[in-house]
Design a protein around this motif. Structure first.
Motif, mmCIF file in Angstrom:
data_model
loop_
_atom_site.group_PDB
_atom_site.id
_atom_site.type_symbol
_atom_site.label_atom_id
_atom_site.label_comp_id
_atom_site.label_asym_id
_atom_site.label_seq_id
_atom_site.Cartn_x
_atom_site.Cartn_y
_atom_site.Cartn_z
ATOM 1 N N PHE A 26 0.292 -1.058 -0.059
ATOM 2 C CA PHE A 26 0.156 -0.047 0.368
ATOM 3 C C PHE A 26 0.950 1.077 -0.062
ATOM 4 N N SER A 27 1.952 1.062 0.516
ATOM 5 C CA SER A 27 3.082 2.345 0.790
ATOM 6 C C SER A 27 3.193 2.965 -0.941
ATOM 7 N N GLY A 28 3.176 3.776 -0.721
ATOM 8 C CA GLY A 28 3.472 5.057 -1.723
ATOM 9 C C GLY A 28 2.534 6.071 -2.485
ATOM 10 N N ASN A 29 2.690 6.787 -3.619
ATOM 11 C CA ASN A 29 1.475 7.376 -4.415
ATOM 12 C C ASN A 29 1.200 6.599 -5.793
ATOM 13 N N TRP A 30 -0.043 7.079 -6.138
ATOM 14 C CA TRP A 30 -0.534 6.324 -6.296
ATOM 15 C C TRP A 30 -1.396 7.582 -7.245
ATOM 16 N N ILE A 31 -2.213 7.054 -8.645
ATOM 17 C CA ILE A 31 -2.568 8.476 -9.134
ATOM 18 C C ILE A 31 -3.857 7.936 -10.620
ATOM 19 N N SER A 45 -9.884 14.979 -14.355
ATOM 20 C CA SER A 45 -9.837 14.339 -13.370
ATOM 21 C C SER A 45 -8.134 13.979 -13.009
ATOM 22 N N THR A 46 -7.904 14.259 -11.799
ATOM 23 C CA THR A 46 -6.590 13.286 -11.479
ATOM 24 C C THR A 46 -6.921 13.194 -9.733
ATOM 25 N N PHE A 47 -6.628 11.597 -9.397
ATOM 26 C CA PHE A 47 -7.001 11.313 -8.275
ATOM 27 C C PHE A 47 -5.537 11.314 -7.577
ATOM 28 N N GLU A 48 -5.233 11.370 -6.988
ATOM 29 C CA GLU A 48 -3.379 10.929 -6.275
ATOM 30 C C GLU A 48 -4.033 10.418 -4.510
ATOM 31 N N VAL A 49 -3.385 9.620 -4.359
ATOM 32 C CA VAL A 49 -3.484 9.652 -3.093
ATOM 33 C C VAL A 49 -1.717 8.844 -2.862
ATOM 34 N N SER A 50 -1.922 9.537 -1.648
ATOM 35 C CA SER A 50 -0.630 9.177 -0.519
ATOM 36 C C SER A 50 -0.477 8.537 0.280
ATOM 37 N N LEU A 51 0.372 7.256 0.422
ATOM 38 C CA LEU A 51 -0.127 6.218 1.848
ATOM 39 C C LEU A 51 1.362 5.827 2.280
ATOM 40 N N SER A 52 1.437 5.844 3.600
ATOM 41 C CA SER A 52 2.078 4.723 4.386
ATOM 42 C C SER A 52 1.544 4.076 5.672
ATOM 43 N N VAL A 53 2.534 2.867 5.825
ATOM 44 C CA VAL A 53 2.147 1.855 6.121
ATOM 45 C C VAL A 53 3.027 1.771 7.424
ATOM 46 N N GLU A 54 2.198 1.571 8.661
ATOM 47 C CA GLU A 54 3.444 0.765 9.681
ATOM 48 C C GLU A 54 2.626 -0.144 10.661
ATOM 49 N N GLU A 55 3.574 -1.416 10.769
ATOM 50 C CA GLU A 55 1.604 -2.354 10.906
ATOM 51 C C GLU A 55 0.611 -2.699 10.219
ATOM 52 N N GLU A 56 0.215 -3.040 11.154
ATOM 53 C CA GLU A 56 -1.068 -2.962 10.368
ATOM 54 C C GLU A 56 -2.179 -1.390 10.284
ATOM 55 N N LYS A 57 -1.086 -0.336 10.305
ATOM 56 C CA LYS A 57 -2.039 1.127 10.130
ATOM 57 C C LYS A 57 -1.389 1.752 9.444
ATOM 58 N N ILE A 58 -2.378 2.423 8.513
ATOM 59 C CA ILE A 58 -2.618 3.241 7.118
ATOM 60 C C ILE A 58 -3.129 4.127 7.556
ATOM 61 N N ILE A 59 -2.044 5.547 6.880
ATOM 62 C CA ILE A 59 -2.019 6.685 6.707
ATOM 63 C C ILE A 59 -2.092 7.488 5.754
ATOM 64 N N GLY A 60 -2.474 8.199 5.252
ATOM 65 C CA GLY A 60 -2.133 9.180 4.269
ATOM 66 C C GLY A 60 -3.048 10.297 3.931
ATOM 67 N N SER A 61 -3.233 10.728 2.607
ATOM 68 C CA SER A 61 -3.851 11.765 1.878
ATOM 69 C C SER A 61 -3.971 11.935 0.270
ATOM 70 N N TYR A 62 -5.354 12.351 -0.051
ATOM 71 C CA TYR A 62 -5.255 12.782 -1.281
ATOM 72 C C TYR A 62 -5.767 13.217 -1.587
ATOM 73 N N CYS A 63 -5.507 13.645 -2.893
ATOM 74 C CA CYS A 63 -5.880 15.291 -3.597
ATOM 75 C C CYS A 63 -6.682 14.634 -4.975
ATOM 76 N N TYR A 64 -8.901 15.251 -4.728
ATOM 77 C CA TYR A 64 -8.849 14.710 -6.433
ATOM 78 C C TYR A 64 -8.962 16.848 -6.950
ATOM 79 N N VAL A 65 -9.092 16.450 -8.623
ATOM 80 C CA VAL A 65 -8.932 17.852 -8.965
ATOM 81 C C VAL A 65 -9.482 17.505 -10.363
ATOM 82 N N THR A 66 -10.846 17.719 -10.099
ATOM 83 C CA THR A 66 -11.943 17.963 -11.066
ATOM 84 C C THR A 66 -12.597 19.214 -11.661
#
Length: 142
Positions: A26-31, A45-66
């Motif tokens: 899951f870790s990394g940048n996605w588009i 539209s572009t949809f970008e998601v940036s994720l990082s994972v530590e153990e079973e927890k996932i955290i990140g952000s998204y950016c949606y431009v439409t």
């Protein structure tokens, strides 16, 4: 008794190794780029998601431009995705908020064929949300 202990140890070690491998996917940048382009080449539209994972927890952000950049649901200073990865299914269930004031959205994230699948289970409420209900995103390599 010793064989049973050794067998259990090996089984648990393999299960942990499989789970850790799945988590790091899951870790990394996605588009995802959606819709046709304008005359100047700007995608609808572009949809970008940036994720990082530590153990079973996932955290990140998204950016949606439409709407060719007319609507931007993005706050680059704030993480707006928080969740947990289910070790049995490999699916992350995340809570997310829109930068337009909508809160309490829930989405399932999964990896299929090296693609991040974003599936909204519940849209955020109390504001506006322009993001997709379903999207497949490719890794950007960053």
């Amino acid at each position: 008794m010793r064989r049973i202990f050794l067998s259990l140890f090996l089984l648990l070690s393999q299960a942990c190794a499989v789970a850790e491998t799945g988590y790091s996917e899951f870790s990394g940048n996605w588009i995802a780029v959606q819709g046709g382009s304008s005359n100047d080449g700007t995608p609808y539209s572009t949809f970008e998601v940036s994720l990082s994972v530590e153990e079973e927890k996932i955290i990140g952000s998204y950016c949606y431009v439409t709407r060719y950049g007319a609507k931007i649901d993005c706050d680059p200073e704030e993480e707006n995705i928080y969740g947990v990865i289910n070790a049995k299914t490999g699916v992350a269930t995340v809570d997310f908020n829109s930068s337009f004031g909508a809160k309490g959205g829930v989405a399932n994230l999964s990896i299929r064929d090296n693609v991040l699948v974003w599936q909204v289970i519940r849209q955020p409420i109390g504001g506006e949300y322009y993001g997709p209900n379903f999207s497949t995103l490719k890794a950007t390599g960053n």
